[in-house]
Design an enzyme around this catalytic site. Structure first.
Site, PDB file in Angstrom:
ATOM      1  N   PRO A  88      24.998  56.150 -21.045  1.00  0.00           N
ATOM      2  CA  PRO A  88      23.679  56.656 -20.796  1.00  0.00           C
ATOM      3  C   PRO A  88      23.528  57.859 -20.182  1.00  0.00           C
ATOM      4  CG  PRO A  88      24.342  54.659 -19.623  1.00  0.00           C
ATOM      5  CD  PRO A  88      25.568  55.067 -20.167  1.00  0.00           C
ATOM      6  N   GLU A 115      29.686  49.061 -15.844  1.00  0.00           N
ATOM      7  CA  GLU A 115      28.957  50.327 -15.384  1.00  0.00           C
ATOM      8  C   GLU A 115      29.738  51.601 -15.980  1.00  0.00           C
ATOM      9  OE1 GLU A 115      26.505  48.391 -13.825  1.00  0.00           O
ATOM     10  OE2 GLU A 115      26.250  50.613 -13.585  1.00  0.00           O
ATOM     11  N   ARG A 158      26.822  57.731 -43.661  1.00  0.00           N
ATOM     12  CA  ARG A 158      25.839  57.995 -44.656  1.00  0.00           C
ATOM     13  C   ARG A 158      25.921  59.443 -45.122  1.00  0.00           C
ATOM     14  NH1 ARG A 158      20.974  60.246 -43.265  1.00  0.00           N
ATOM     15  NH2 ARG A 158      19.908  59.262 -45.109  1.00  0.00           N
ATOM     16  N   ASP A 173      16.297  64.140 -45.400  1.00  0.00           N
ATOM     17  CA  ASP A 173      16.264  63.441 -44.134  1.00  0.00           C
ATOM     18  C   ASP A 173      15.160  63.841 -43.116  1.00  0.00           C
ATOM     19  OD1 ASP A 173      18.280  61.448 -44.562  1.00  0.00           O
ATOM     20  OD2 ASP A 173      19.729  62.590 -43.312  1.00  0.00           O
TER      21      ASP A 173
HETATM   22  N1  LIG Z   1      25.021  55.552 -25.885  1.00  0.00           N
HETATM   23  C1  LIG Z   1      24.551  54.845 -25.217  1.00  0.00           C
HETATM   24  C2  LIG Z   1      23.592  54.147 -24.052  1.00  0.00           C
HETATM   25  C3  LIG Z   1      24.121  53.223 -23.138  1.00  0.00           C
HETATM   26  C4  LIG Z   1      25.524  52.905 -22.720  1.00  0.00           C
HETATM   27  C5  LIG Z   1      26.537  53.203 -23.465  1.00  0.00           C
HETATM   28  C6  LIG Z   1      27.802  52.744 -22.978  1.00  0.00           C
HETATM   29  C7  LIG Z   1      27.820  51.748 -22.023  1.00  0.00           C
HETATM   30  C8  LIG Z   1      28.896  51.165 -21.204  1.00  0.00           C
HETATM   31  C9  LIG Z   1      28.442  50.381 -20.061  1.00  0.00           C
HETATM   32  N2  LIG Z   1      26.967  50.339 -20.268  1.00  0.00           N
HETATM   33  C10 LIG Z   1      26.009  50.015 -19.380  1.00  0.00           C
HETATM   34  C11 LIG Z   1      25.590  50.656 -18.334  1.00  0.00           C
HETATM   35  C12 LIG Z   1      23.990  50.422 -18.061  1.00  0.00           C
HETATM   36  C13 LIG Z   1      23.830  51.315 -17.008  1.00  0.00           C
HETATM   37  C14 LIG Z   1      24.506  52.190 -16.355  1.00  0.00           C
HETATM   38  C15 LIG Z   1      23.862  53.162 -15.251  1.00  0.00           C
HETATM   39  N3  LIG Z   1      24.045  52.405 -14.005  1.00  0.00           N
HETATM   40  C16 LIG Z   1      24.037  53.579 -12.808  1.00  0.00           C
HETATM   41  C17 LIG Z   1      24.064  52.911 -11.577  1.00  0.00           C
HETATM   42  O1  LIG Z   1      22.968  51.800 -11.343  1.00  0.00           O
HETATM   43  C18 LIG Z   1      23.192  50.900 -12.397  1.00  0.00           C
HETATM   44  C19 LIG Z   1      23.009  51.469 -13.622  1.00  0.00           C
HETATM   45  C20 LIG Z   1      25.852  52.285 -16.706  1.00  0.00           C
HETATM   46  C21 LIG Z   1      26.322  51.556 -17.936  1.00  0.00           C
HETATM   47  C22 LIG Z   1      26.755  51.360 -21.215  1.00  0.00           C
HETATM   48  C23 LIG Z   1      25.386  51.780 -21.803  1.00  0.00           C
HETATM   49  N4  LIG Z   1      22.968  52.655 -22.578  1.00  0.00           N
HETATM   50  N5  LIG Z   1      21.948  53.626 -23.055  1.00  0.00           N
HETATM   51  C24 LIG Z   1      22.248  54.201 -23.955  1.00  0.00           C
HETATM   52  N6  LIG Z   1      21.492  55.262 -24.764  1.00  0.00           N
END
Ligand SMILES: N#Cc1c(-c2ccc3ccn(Cc4ccc(CN5CCOCC5)cc4)c3c2)n[nH]c1N
Length: 243
Positions: A88, A115, A158, A173
């Protein structure tokens, strides 16, 4: 192109072997290997996570397991991959990213859960001169990296020569010219009282091109004014400005 994916949920990546991507694999345009991270654990519980230093919610994925997995998968092929870590907190994954990665010989996706992955895994890979991209597919929170990998692999594959039946699709695209694409229509001419815009049935290719450009400008201005603002001066011609 070779694509490796490391994950604790290999089944999540099964859709990569369906439809267009499945055909690209069958045609030998893509080699896909999905690896179970737990294959590199050594304890009876196959633990891949532990509590975060400094406290905070959730668990963090252990560096030892990831380090062994990455080393083993890297060694499976002489080609050095771009290592992609969905997170994220990553840089935005865009069409430009997909186009850049489409030129790579090999991509290695590291799917985190919980996380995320201990930061030292990325730091160690970069310290060894490996290209690592920490990317996000959008401003919303998922539960892990697998869904993001499905999105990114589709966007990249693609673009590979020979994958799309009609290469013009990729060239036209959305985003490739900086604009959203306009509405599309097919038969019948009228459906539930709604008619196809007459210009599209006129056979006047110049008028059709102008109409499509105007609809793209209109839609982009309405839905993504940020894209319009980011267009370089030269991208809009006189007719565009008159729109
Ligand atoms: N690409 C992409 C993604 C992802 C993504 C990608 C990879 C992983 C691996 C684990 N997670 C879950 C996760 C959720 C939230 C958080 C933040 N935390 C900070 C402390 O407080 C709680 C929350 C971290 C990890 C992932 C999520 N989410 N959204 C996108 N666009």
């Amino acid at each position: 192109m070779r694509i490796d994916v490391i994950t604790i949920f290999p089944g999540y990546l099964a859709p990569l072997r369906e439809a267009l991507l499945g055909r690209a694999i069958a045609a030998g345009l893509v080699d896909l290997d999905v690896h179970d991270l737990r294959d590199w654990t050594h304890d009876v519980h196959q633990a891949v996570d532990d509590a975060p230093y400094g406290g905070g919610p959730g668990m963090v994925m252990r560096p030892q397991v990831w380090g062994e997995a990455l080393d083993a998968v890297l060694a499976r092929d002489a080609r050095t991959p771009r290592i992609v870590v969905p997170t994220p907190a990553g840089r935005p994954f865009t069409q430009a990213t997909a186009q850049e990665w489409a030129g790579a010989e090999r991509l290695l996706f590291a799917c985190g859960r919980y996380e995320g992955i201990d930061q030292r895994v990325v730091d160690d890979a970069r310290g060894r001169g490996l290209p690592v991209d920490e990317v996000s597919i959008g401003d919303y929170v998922l539960v892990g990296g697998e869904a993001a990998v499905l999105v990114m692999v589709e966007a990249v594959v693609r673009l590979l020569p020979g994958v799309l039946g009609n290469p013009a699709s990729a060239e036209q695209d959305s985003f490739s010219d900086g604009l959203l694409e306009g509405p599309a229509y097919t038969r019948p001419e009228t459906w539930r009282g709604l008619a196809v815009p007459e210009v599209l049935r006129s056979g006047n290719h110049a008028a059709i091109a102008r109409w499509r450009r105007d609809r793209a400008l209109e839609r982009t201005a309405q839905r993504r004014p940020d894209l319009l603002a980011a267009l370089p001066e030269r991208a809009l011609d006189k007719a565009d400005r008159a729109f």
